[in-house]
Design a protein around this motif. Structure first.
Motif, PDB file in Angstrom:
ATOM      1  N   ILE A  58       6.710  -4.458  -7.730  1.00 10.77           N
ATOM      2  CA  ILE A  58       6.541  -5.232  -6.507  1.00 10.77           C
ATOM      3  C   ILE A  58       7.650  -6.278  -6.415  1.00 10.77           C
ATOM      4  O   ILE A  58       8.256  -6.458  -5.374  1.00 10.77           O
ATOM      5  N   SER A  59       7.919  -6.942  -7.541  1.00 10.01           N
ATOM      6  CA  SER A  59       9.046  -7.879  -7.621  1.00 10.01           C
ATOM      7  C   SER A  59      10.270  -7.153  -8.154  1.00 10.01           C
ATOM      8  O   SER A  59      10.150  -6.112  -8.822  1.00 10.01           O
ATOM      9  N   PRO A  60      11.475  -7.688  -7.901  1.00  8.53           N
ATOM     10  CA  PRO A  60      12.685  -7.061  -8.456  1.00  8.53           C
ATOM     11  C   PRO A  60      12.643  -7.028  -9.980  1.00  8.53           C
ATOM     12  O   PRO A  60      12.151  -7.971 -10.623  1.00  8.53           O
TER      13      PRO A  60
ATOM     14  N   ALA B 271       0.828  -1.206   0.000  1.00 14.18           N
ATOM     15  CA  ALA B 271       0.000   0.000   0.000  1.00 14.18           C
ATOM     16  C   ALA B 271       0.861   1.253   0.000  1.00 14.18           C
ATOM     17  O   ALA B 271       0.427   2.308  -0.448  1.00 14.18           O
ATOM     18  N   GLY B 272       2.085   1.152   0.505  1.00 11.01           N
ATOM     19  CA  GLY B 272       2.932   2.328   0.598  1.00 11.01           C
ATOM     20  C   GLY B 272       3.864   2.508  -0.576  1.00 11.01           C
ATOM     21  O   GLY B 272       4.918   3.109  -0.458  1.00 11.01           O
ATOM     22  N   ARG B 273       3.499   1.964  -1.719  1.00 13.07           N
ATOM     23  CA  ARG B 273       4.314   2.131  -2.915  1.00 13.07           C
ATOM     24  C   ARG B 273       3.488   2.785  -4.004  1.00 13.07           C
ATOM     25  O   ARG B 273       2.278   2.633  -4.054  1.00 13.07           O
ATOM     26  N   GLY B 274       4.173   3.487  -4.902  1.00 18.71           N
ATOM     27  CA  GLY B 274       3.477   4.200  -5.954  1.00 18.71           C
ATOM     28  C   GLY B 274       3.206   3.333  -7.163  1.00 18.71           C
ATOM     29  O   GLY B 274       3.659   2.192  -7.269  1.00 18.71           O
ATOM     30  N   VAL B 275       2.451   3.893  -8.130  1.00 15.98           N
ATOM     31  CA  VAL B 275       2.043   3.138  -9.304  1.00 15.98           C
ATOM     32  C   VAL B 275       3.209   2.820 -10.240  1.00 15.98           C
ATOM     33  O   VAL B 275       3.087   1.966 -11.117  1.00 15.98           O
ATOM     34  N   ASP B 276       4.337   3.497 -10.075  1.00 12.81           N
ATOM     35  CA  ASP B 276       5.496   3.244 -10.927  1.00 12.81           C
ATOM     36  C   ASP B 276       6.476   2.255 -10.315  1.00 12.81           C
ATOM     37  O   ASP B 276       7.437   1.853 -10.972  1.00 12.81           O
ATOM     38  N   ASP B 277       6.270   1.892  -9.064  1.00 11.35           N
ATOM     39  CA  ASP B 277       7.218   1.020  -8.369  1.00 11.35           C
ATOM     40  C   ASP B 277       6.848  -0.443  -8.567  1.00 11.35           C
ATOM     41  O   ASP B 277       5.697  -0.836  -8.375  1.00 11.35           O
TER      42      ASP B 277
END
Length: 490
Positions: free
Chosen positions: A155-157, A147-153
């Protein structure tokens, strides 16, 4: 209903005239041939940029100009691949001038939703990557928090996502996507809602690439369609690639409800296309399909190893009964197919915009109904234009539905008056002279006028749905856009 809709139209025209008095001259005439839909879209594309501090806001469509003008560029950042030809095919339809109605609706609706007081938009908590001055998750998000990440980040490496070491290999996929503009309190549109608008256009464009292959189209948006400009195989693969990229972007919205909504629209598009292949509910026999040459083709029968039960929401085939029952069933089939192919994406993206805004259930439901009614209106008008417009005016082959064997509203209305047309509909107008007979029947029984009235009914329902939102320039723009769909010529 009709009188109420006309009254709404008059009130809206007066309201918009006043709003546009210093920037736009609106000429009304009973004989005017002005394409108000085109005007609405062009003005609406100016509607996502907050006005400069020294400039008084007058034009209701100047609210989203920045997002609309950068839509294609933002999407290009989402779809970039390491293969130049794939990049070329995937971006082909974004180069041409399209209507961009779907992202426009999402942006305008998001802007209108922002006018609801914050204390009434608390259905979900909005994290710091949405907007900093609204209630958000307390504390610093942990490394495992999505939830604390933006739409450009991611989730997996990235090295796992792309199968390369992004530190060693220079590849478009390994670069961070361009950051969306920071949320502006005056503007009100959240970053995730902006990304939602881009995703919706990607899904729609993927469906166009696939549809043009299926329908053997030769033009789109005034130039050769993707299957002609490249090949059938490249067009299909590019459409698949767009859906893959859209799915990644959907996941990064990090809202399970929105992910479910948007993922379902992709399945709905395919379900609608299969309904269109069958065309009507006249035939209970699912063992035969029509191939590309218009001939019956026997399909493999079930082995029983895998269950193939229909969902309860499926439109069930009717046994041949009386004529009126058959026509009613055909209309039900047509509207359900229209919902799946067109209105599903509009309605569920509208609902998703409301969910992301934190609005309450009543607002969310009305936004969904607005998108559903608007989508049905849009496609019914599209089916109307297929009978009345030229190739040049709509940028794609006109008068194609009958040639493709499709029974849309105009011919269904004619069939209601002339039962003999059922035989032509059942064989998909595949015999010599069928198409011409159908055209004359549509004209004789006023099929186009009745289709226009059907579209008007859904238009007025959509306008009624919007009244749950506070009065604002964005809501006025949505109302104007909704009305203009009835008068569009492309």
């Amino acid at each position: 209903m009709l009188r109420s809709g006309i009254r709404n139209n008059r009130e809206l025209v007066v309201r918009l005239y006043r709003l546009n008095s210093t920037t736009t001259s609106i000429k009304t005439s009973s004989t005017s041939n002005v394409n108000t839909f085109k005007t609405a879209v062009e003005t609406a594309e100016k509607l996502v940029q907050p006005p400069a501090a020294s400039k008084i806001f007058h034009d209701p469509f100047s609210i989203v100009s920045h997002e609309m003008s950068n839509l294609a560029k933002s999407i290009a950042n989402l779809i970039g691949s390491g293969h130049p030809t794939l990049n070329r095919v995937s971006s082909y339809y974004f180069e041409a001038e399209g209507k961009n109605v779907r992202p426009l609706i999402v942006l305008l609706l998001s802007k209108a939703l922002s006018k609801i007081p914050l204390e009434q938009r608390n259905r979900i908590k909005i994290d710091t990557f949405d907007v900093t001055d609204q209630p958000h998750y307390k504390g610093t998000p942990t490394k495992t928090s999505i939830a604390g990440r933006g739409v450009d980040d991611s989730i997996s490496p990235l090295a796992i996502l792309h199968g390369i070491n992004p530190k060693v290999i220079l590849d478009p996929l390994s670069k961070p996507m361009d950051k969306l503009p920071k949320f502006d309190a005056v503007n009100g549109i959240l970053p995730k809602q902006r990304r939602l608008a881009e995703i919706v256009e990607m899904i729609h464009t993927a469906s166009l690439l696939h549809d043009d292959v299926i329908d053997l189209s030769d033009s789109r948006r005034g130039r050769p369609s993707g299957n002609i400009a490249f090949t059938n195989k490249m067009a299909v693969l590019a459409g698949d690639f767009l859906l893959g990229r859209a799915s990644v972007a959907i996941a990064r919205l990090r809202n399970p409800e929105v992910i479910e909504l948007l993922s379902t629209t992709i399945a709905n598009l395919v379900e609608g296309e299969f309904m269109q292949l069958k065309n009507t509910v006249l035939k209970n026999d699912d063992t035969n399909v029509i191939d590309n040459d218009g001939e019956d083709k026997l399909i493999p029968q079930e082995t029983g190893k895998v269950p193939t039960k229909q969902h309860e929401y499926s439109i069930q085939c009717q046994d041949i009964v009386d004529h009126n029952t058959n026509v009613d069933a055909a209309f039900e089939y047509y509207l359900h197919k229209t919902y799946l192919k067109t209105a599903s994406l509009m309605s569920k993206s509208s609902r998703a915009a409301a969910v992301l805004s934190g609005s309450q259930d009543e607002i969310i439901e009305k936004c969904y109904e607005f998108g559903r009614n608007l989508g049905l209106c849009f496609q019914i008008v599209d089916d109307l234009l297929d009978y009345t417009s030229s190739d040049a005016s709509i940028g794609k082959p006109s008068q194609a539905d009958l040639k493709l064997g499709l029974a849309t509203a105009p011919i269904l209305f004619a069939w209601k008056q002339d039962p003999s047309l059922g035989e032509l509909i059942g064989r998909k107008f595949n015999q010599e002279g069928d198409v011409e007979i159908a055209r004359k029947a549509v004209e004789k029984y006023n099929g186009l006028d009745q289709t226009k009235l059907m579209a008007q009914e859904y238009c007025y329902k959509a306008l009624e749905n919007l009244r749950v939102l506070p009065e604002s320039d964005a809501r006025s723009a949505l109302e104007f856009l909704t009305n203009s769909i009835l008068t569009r010529t492309k």
